[in-house]
Design a protein around this motif. Structure first.
Motif, PDB file in Angstrom:
ATOM      1  N   ASP A 153     135.989 111.502  76.495  1.00 46.42           N
ATOM      2  CA  ASP A 153     137.373 111.213  76.877  1.00 46.42           C
ATOM      3  C   ASP A 153     138.069 112.383  77.559  1.00 46.42           C
ATOM      4  O   ASP A 153     139.271 112.324  77.841  1.00 46.42           O
ATOM      5  CB  ASP A 153     138.187 110.765  75.665  1.00 46.42           C
ATOM      6  CG  ASP A 153     138.202 111.800  74.546  1.00 46.42           C
ATOM      7  OD1 ASP A 153     137.667 112.912  74.756  1.00 46.42           O
ATOM      8  OD2 ASP A 153     138.744 111.489  73.469  1.00 46.42           O
ATOM      9  N   ARG A 154     137.337 113.470  77.856  1.00 42.10           N
ATOM     10  CA  ARG A 154     137.893 114.587  78.609  1.00 42.10           C
ATOM     11  C   ARG A 154     136.891 115.021  79.664  1.00 42.10           C
ATOM     12  O   ARG A 154     135.695 115.125  79.380  1.00 42.10           O
ATOM     13  CB  ARG A 154     138.224 115.765  77.689  1.00 42.10           C
ATOM     14  CG  ARG A 154     139.327 115.454  76.688  1.00 42.10           C
ATOM     15  CD  ARG A 154     139.752 116.681  75.919  1.00 42.10           C
ATOM     16  NE  ARG A 154     140.779 116.360  74.953  1.00 42.10           N
ATOM     17  CZ  ARG A 154     141.460 117.263  74.256  1.00 42.10           C
ATOM     18  NH1 ARG A 154     141.207 118.552  74.433  1.00 42.10           N
ATOM     19  NH2 ARG A 154     142.389 116.888  73.392  1.00 42.10           N
ATOM     20  N   PHE A 155     137.389 115.275  80.858  1.00 41.28           N
ATOM     21  CA  PHE A 155     136.501 115.624  81.967  1.00 41.28           C
ATOM     22  C   PHE A 155     137.040 116.855  82.676  1.00 41.28           C
ATOM     23  O   PHE A 155     138.241 116.957  82.932  1.00 41.28           O
ATOM     24  CB  PHE A 155     136.403 114.457  82.961  1.00 41.28           C
ATOM     25  CG  PHE A 155     135.857 113.196  82.345  1.00 41.28           C
ATOM     26  CD1 PHE A 155     134.502 112.927  82.399  1.00 41.28           C
ATOM     27  CD2 PHE A 155     136.703 112.304  81.699  1.00 41.28           C
ATOM     28  CE1 PHE A 155     133.996 111.771  81.821  1.00 41.28           C
ATOM     29  CE2 PHE A 155     136.202 111.149  81.121  1.00 41.28           C
ATOM     30  CZ  PHE A 155     134.844 110.881  81.172  1.00 41.28           C
ATOM     31  N   TYR A 156     136.138 117.782  83.003  1.00 40.70           N
ATOM     32  CA  TYR A 156     136.510 119.005  83.717  1.00 40.70           C
ATOM     33  C   TYR A 156     135.559 119.191  84.881  1.00 40.70           C
ATOM     34  O   TYR A 156     134.333 119.152  84.695  1.00 40.70           O
ATOM     35  CB  TYR A 156     136.467 120.216  82.779  1.00 40.70           C
ATOM     36  CG  TYR A 156     137.422 120.067  81.614  1.00 40.70           C
ATOM     37  CD1 TYR A 156     138.767 120.408  81.750  1.00 40.70           C
ATOM     38  CD2 TYR A 156     136.993 119.542  80.401  1.00 40.70           C
ATOM     39  CE1 TYR A 156     139.662 120.243  80.700  1.00 40.70           C
ATOM     40  CE2 TYR A 156     137.873 119.372  79.348  1.00 40.70           C
ATOM     41  CZ  TYR A 156     139.204 119.721  79.493  1.00 40.70           C
ATOM     42  OH  TYR A 156     140.088 119.548  78.455  1.00 40.70           O
ATOM     43  N   PHE A 157     136.114 119.363  86.054  1.00 40.19           N
ATOM     44  CA  PHE A 157     135.302 119.528  87.260  1.00 40.19           C
ATOM     45  C   PHE A 157     135.486 120.948  87.775  1.00 40.19           C
ATOM     46  O   PHE A 157     136.611 121.412  87.969  1.00 40.19           O
ATOM     47  CB  PHE A 157     135.719 118.513  88.324  1.00 40.19           C
ATOM     48  CG  PHE A 157     135.440 117.091  87.932  1.00 40.19           C
ATOM     49  CD1 PHE A 157     134.214 116.511  88.213  1.00 40.19           C
ATOM     50  CD2 PHE A 157     136.393 116.337  87.264  1.00 40.19           C
ATOM     51  CE1 PHE A 157     133.939 115.200  87.838  1.00 40.19           C
ATOM     52  CE2 PHE A 157     136.136 115.032  86.881  1.00 40.19           C
ATOM     53  CZ  PHE A 157     134.900 114.459  87.170  1.00 40.19           C
ATOM     54  N   LEU A 158     134.376 121.651  87.977  1.00 38.98           N
ATOM     55  CA  LEU A 158     134.407 123.036  88.418  1.00 38.98           C
ATOM     56  C   LEU A 158     133.944 123.139  89.863  1.00 38.98           C
ATOM     57  O   LEU A 158     132.948 122.535  90.255  1.00 38.98           O
ATOM     58  CB  LEU A 158     133.492 123.898  87.538  1.00 38.98           C
ATOM     59  CG  LEU A 158     133.739 123.859  86.028  1.00 38.98           C
ATOM     60  CD1 LEU A 158     132.780 124.805  85.319  1.00 38.98           C
ATOM     61  CD2 LEU A 158     135.183 124.210  85.703  1.00 38.98           C
TER      62      LEU A 158
END
Length: 244
Positions: A210-215
């Protein structure tokens, strides 16, 4: 996927290789026209758009800087429209590259009209619909109809327009090796879409995430921002982009 839940978006994502192939054919056909644009004649190159195409502008501007070493910036179109004195210093000549999927985005169209009326430099537009205002506003106009979409959230349009912006950066940097390599991108995309289709379905159907981080850094930060936006738009999930 079915027509009630994501059918159009799924088809637009899967059809990207064919859309890219058509876009590359347009770029190749228009190469003589595009070679008349000489960014070195300008004091700065500005890439602009709104929402998704602003993130595209960020990545395109960073890539252009990496390949050419010349001054370049990315601004939301509203900044060009409402605060031109901050963007166009007195006495400078600008090459403005304006990107819009629809070709009718209010801020982008108005920013381009003001740019032309105030004779601040030359304008190149990138859009997907030939009948919309942006498609005839520039001294140079690229219409990539293969990027047209039915979905509200941009997928195929974004990647097709970004491919064009990256191709332009390579052209202006006189990187024939990159222009040649661009021809292999549709096949590579087809392979990756096939290879990771099941993984995408498995991850997308998991309610435990339920949490997404794009680098992404440098020319990839704008792409990370766009991916984060897509996650928010399509899934209403918590999502953020960050530099490495």
């Amino acid at each position: 996927m079915n027509q009630e839940n994501g059918h159009y978006t799924w088809e637009e994502i899967q059809s990207q290789p064919a859309a890219w192939q058509e876009a590359l054919a347009v770029l190749t056909d228009k190469r003589a026209m595009l070679e008349k644009i000489v960014p070195a004649r300008f004091d700065q190159v500005i890439f602009t758009g709104c929402g998704s195409t602003y993130y595209l502008a960020q990545s395109a501007s960073a890539l252009y800087a990496e390949l050419t070493g010349r001054p370049t910036w990315a601004y939301p179109a509203s900044e060009l429209w409402f605060s031109p004195e901050r963007v166009y210093p007195t006495g400078t000549r600008t090459l403005l590259v304006a990107v819009s999927r629809s070709g009718a985005t209010t801020e982008t169209v108005n920013a381009c009209r003001a740019f032309r009326s105030e004779n601040r430099g030359e304008l190149l537009t990138l859009s997907c619909y030939r009948e919309e205002p942006l498609a005839s506003l520039g001294q140079y106009n690229l219409v990539l109809e293969s990027g047209q979409e039915t979905s509200i959230a941009q997928t195929r349009a974004f990647s097709t327009l970004y491919l064009a912006a990256a191709w332009l950066a390579a052209l202006w940097a006189t990187r024939e090796d990159l222009l040649l390599a661009a021809g292999s991108l549709p096949k590579a995309a087809e392979m990756l879409l096939t290879q990771y289709r099941q993984m995408a379905k498995d991850l997308g159907s998991s309610l435990n995430i339920d949490r997404f981080y794009f680098l992404g850094s440098a020319s990839r930060y704008g792409l990370a921002s766009e991916l984060s936006l897509k996650m928010k738009e399509m899934t209403l999930s918590h999502s953020e982009p960050f530099h490495f």
